[in-house]
Design a protein around this motif. Structure first.
Motif, mmCIF file in Angstrom:
data_model
loop_
_atom_site.group_PDB
_atom_site.id
_atom_site.type_symbol
_atom_site.label_atom_id
_atom_site.label_comp_id
_atom_site.label_asym_id
_atom_site.label_seq_id
_atom_site.Cartn_x
_atom_site.Cartn_y
_atom_site.Cartn_z
ATOM 1 N N HIS A 4 -2.967 -2.909 -14.477
ATOM 2 C CA HIS A 4 -2.625 -3.979 -13.541
ATOM 3 C C HIS A 4 -2.100 -5.171 -14.329
ATOM 4 O O HIS A 4 -2.430 -5.349 -15.511
ATOM 5 C CB HIS A 4 -3.853 -4.437 -12.741
ATOM 6 C CG HIS A 4 -4.378 -3.427 -11.780
ATOM 7 N ND1 HIS A 4 -5.209 -2.390 -12.163
ATOM 8 C CD2 HIS A 4 -4.199 -3.292 -10.441
ATOM 9 C CE1 HIS A 4 -5.518 -1.666 -11.096
ATOM 10 N NE2 HIS A 4 -4.930 -2.192 -10.048
ATOM 11 N N THR A 5 -1.323 -6.009 -13.672
ATOM 12 C CA THR A 5 -0.926 -7.266 -14.289
ATOM 13 C C THR A 5 -2.131 -8.205 -14.302
ATOM 14 O O THR A 5 -3.070 -8.051 -13.515
ATOM 15 C CB THR A 5 0.220 -7.941 -13.512
ATOM 16 O OG1 THR A 5 -0.236 -8.254 -12.192
ATOM 17 C CG2 THR A 5 1.439 -7.047 -13.444
ATOM 18 N N LEU A 6 -2.100 -9.181 -15.181
ATOM 19 C CA LEU A 6 -3.154 -10.193 -15.230
ATOM 20 C C LEU A 6 -2.885 -11.347 -14.269
ATOM 21 O O LEU A 6 -3.661 -12.295 -14.212
ATOM 22 C CB LEU A 6 -3.297 -10.735 -16.654
ATOM 23 C CG LEU A 6 -4.010 -9.830 -17.663
ATOM 24 C CD1 LEU A 6 -3.996 -10.471 -19.045
ATOM 25 C CD2 LEU A 6 -5.425 -9.522 -17.231
ATOM 26 N N ALA A 7 -1.791 -11.264 -13.529
ATOM 27 C CA ALA A 7 -1.483 -12.299 -12.553
ATOM 28 C C ALA A 7 -2.537 -12.291 -11.449
ATOM 29 O O ALA A 7 -3.320 -11.350 -11.320
ATOM 30 C CB ALA A 7 -0.088 -12.059 -11.967
ATOM 31 N N SER A 8 -2.518 -13.325 -10.629
ATOM 32 C CA SER A 8 -3.551 -13.477 -9.604
ATOM 33 C C SER A 8 -3.563 -12.324 -8.608
ATOM 34 O O SER A 8 -4.612 -11.964 -8.081
ATOM 35 C CB SER A 8 -3.360 -14.800 -8.864
ATOM 36 O OG SER A 8 -2.065 -14.855 -8.287
ATOM 37 N N ASP A 9 -2.389 -11.716 -8.358
ATOM 38 C CA ASP A 9 -2.357 -10.612 -7.398
ATOM 39 C C ASP A 9 -2.739 -9.266 -8.027
ATOM 40 O O ASP A 9 -2.898 -8.277 -7.323
ATOM 41 C CB ASP A 9 -0.979 -10.501 -6.745
ATOM 42 C CG ASP A 9 0.139 -10.290 -7.763
ATOM 43 O OD1 ASP A 9 -0.138 -10.337 -8.985
ATOM 44 O OD2 ASP A 9 1.282 -10.070 -7.327
ATOM 45 N N GLU A 10 -2.883 -9.225 -9.354
ATOM 46 C CA GLU A 10 -3.267 -8.012 -10.088
ATOM 47 C C GLU A 10 -2.483 -6.791 -9.597
ATOM 48 O O GLU A 10 -3.026 -5.782 -9.186
ATOM 49 C CB GLU A 10 -4.774 -7.752 -9.976
ATOM 50 C CG GLU A 10 -5.605 -8.741 -10.733
ATOM 51 C CD GLU A 10 -6.946 -8.186 -11.170
ATOM 52 O OE1 GLU A 10 -7.290 -7.055 -10.788
ATOM 53 O OE2 GLU A 10 -7.648 -8.894 -11.912
ATOM 54 N N GLN A 11 -1.183 -6.880 -9.699
ATOM 55 C CA GLN A 11 -0.312 -5.809 -9.240
ATOM 56 C C GLN A 11 -0.493 -4.553 -10.090
ATOM 57 O O GLN A 11 -0.507 -4.616 -11.318
ATOM 58 C CB GLN A 11 1.143 -6.275 -9.296
ATOM 59 C CG GLN A 11 2.158 -5.239 -8.850
ATOM 60 C CD GLN A 11 3.581 -5.733 -9.018
ATOM 61 O OE1 GLN A 11 3.803 -6.846 -9.479
ATOM 62 N NE2 GLN A 11 4.535 -4.906 -8.644
ATOM 63 N N LEU A 12 -0.623 -3.393 -9.439
ATOM 64 C CA LEU A 12 -0.719 -2.117 -10.147
ATOM 65 C C LEU A 12 0.673 -1.736 -10.639
ATOM 66 O O LEU A 12 1.603 -1.601 -9.842
ATOM 67 C CB LEU A 12 -1.269 -1.031 -9.222
ATOM 68 C CG LEU A 12 -1.383 0.375 -9.823
ATOM 69 C CD1 LEU A 12 -2.462 0.415 -10.900
ATOM 70 C CD2 LEU A 12 -1.687 1.397 -8.729
ATOM 71 N N VAL A 13 0.834 -1.572 -11.955
ATOM 72 C CA VAL A 13 2.146 -1.232 -12.507
ATOM 73 C C VAL A 13 2.222 0.205 -13.009
ATOM 74 O O VAL A 13 3.307 0.753 -13.175
ATOM 75 C CB VAL A 13 2.554 -2.211 -13.636
ATOM 76 C CG1 VAL A 13 2.801 -3.600 -13.061
ATOM 77 C CG2 VAL A 13 1.517 -2.254 -14.744
ATOM 78 N N ALA A 14 1.065 0.840 -13.248
ATOM 79 C CA ALA A 14 1.076 2.239 -13.697
ATOM 80 C C ALA A 14 -0.309 2.837 -13.546
ATOM 81 O O ALA A 14 -1.311 2.128 -13.637
ATOM 82 C CB ALA A 14 1.524 2.338 -15.151
ATOM 83 N N GLU A 15 -0.347 4.147 -13.311
ATOM 84 C CA GLU A 15 -1.622 4.851 -13.297
ATOM 85 C C GLU A 15 -1.413 6.285 -13.749
ATOM 86 O O GLU A 15 -0.346 6.869 -13.565
ATOM 87 C CB GLU A 15 -2.275 4.794 -11.926
ATOM 88 C CG GLU A 15 -1.496 5.409 -10.790
ATOM 89 C CD GLU A 15 -2.220 5.261 -9.469
ATOM 90 O OE1 GLU A 15 -3.461 5.407 -9.441
ATOM 91 O OE2 GLU A 15 -1.548 4.983 -8.456
#
Length: 199
Positions: free
Chosen positions: A147-158
């Motif tokens: 996840h990104t460390l931004a406030s929305d914690e966007q999933l970028v890969a799994e």
């Protein structure tokens, strides 16, 4: 989230990409990974360990199909420390003197006992801190998420264990499926996955 200007743009995509990660080297009795694009079966990345023993406490090198080195991952664990760290550099580990002079693209840190760690991108030219990633994983169930460390914690890969499409049969504990979201650098994702699997 693309790391612009650092890596070739052909390892980012405008749509989600699904890769198959085979936790084997193409070398006979080798230790490493071979990564295939699910859409056409071509090799995207390979990782080969030419030295005896496992990856622990060694450099890992992420290459393209023809051996071009994208990234070097260096383990930086200190004696008597409760924190492990890694540095991800652009380029080849064999260029040792120049690597020592480079700022890493990413620094990854993990406290002992935690099943998550953070990857912080190198500081910008203006001294501001760029954003980074949070890595989480389950060794038992064999999955990892970034996840990104931004406030929305966007999933970028799994990444998860891979099953056959037809009858949902597990293809083996060493065959995984990796999904990378649009704009996320696939080489960076693979480097982070290699770190979670080396812990």
């Amino acid at each position: 989230m693309e790391i612009k200007g650092e890596l070739s743009s052909n390892i980012c995509s405008s749509s989600p990409v699904r890769l198959t990660v085979w936790c084997k080297s193409l070398l006979f009795h080798g230790d490493g990974y071979t990564v295939f694009d699910d859409s056409d079966g071509r090799i995207v990345f390979r990782v080969d360990n030419y030295a005896p023993g496992r990856w622990k406490n060694k450099d890992m090198v992420l290459m393209g199909p023809k051996g071009h080195v994208y990234l070097t991952i260096r383990h930086c664990k200190k004696i008597l420390s409760f924190t492990e760290s890694w540095k991800i550099y652009k380029g080849d580990r064999d260029t040792y003197s120049s690597i020592l002079l480079k700022e890493p693209l990413l620094r990854v840190t993990k406290d002992s006992g935690n099943l998550t760690c953070t990857a912080s991108m190198a500081s910008g030219i203006d001294g501001s801190e760029k954003s980074g990633f949070r890595l989480s994983w389950s060794r038992c169930e064999e999955w990892s998420k970034i996840h990104t460390l931004a406030s929305d914690e966007q999933l970028v890969a799994e990444i998860n264990r891979k099953f056959s499409n037809s009858n949902k049969i597990l293809l083996g504990e060493d065959v995984l499926t990796l999904t990378v979201q649009p704009g996320m650098d696939q080489a960076i994702v693979m480097a982070l996955i290699m770190i979670t699997k080396s812990i």
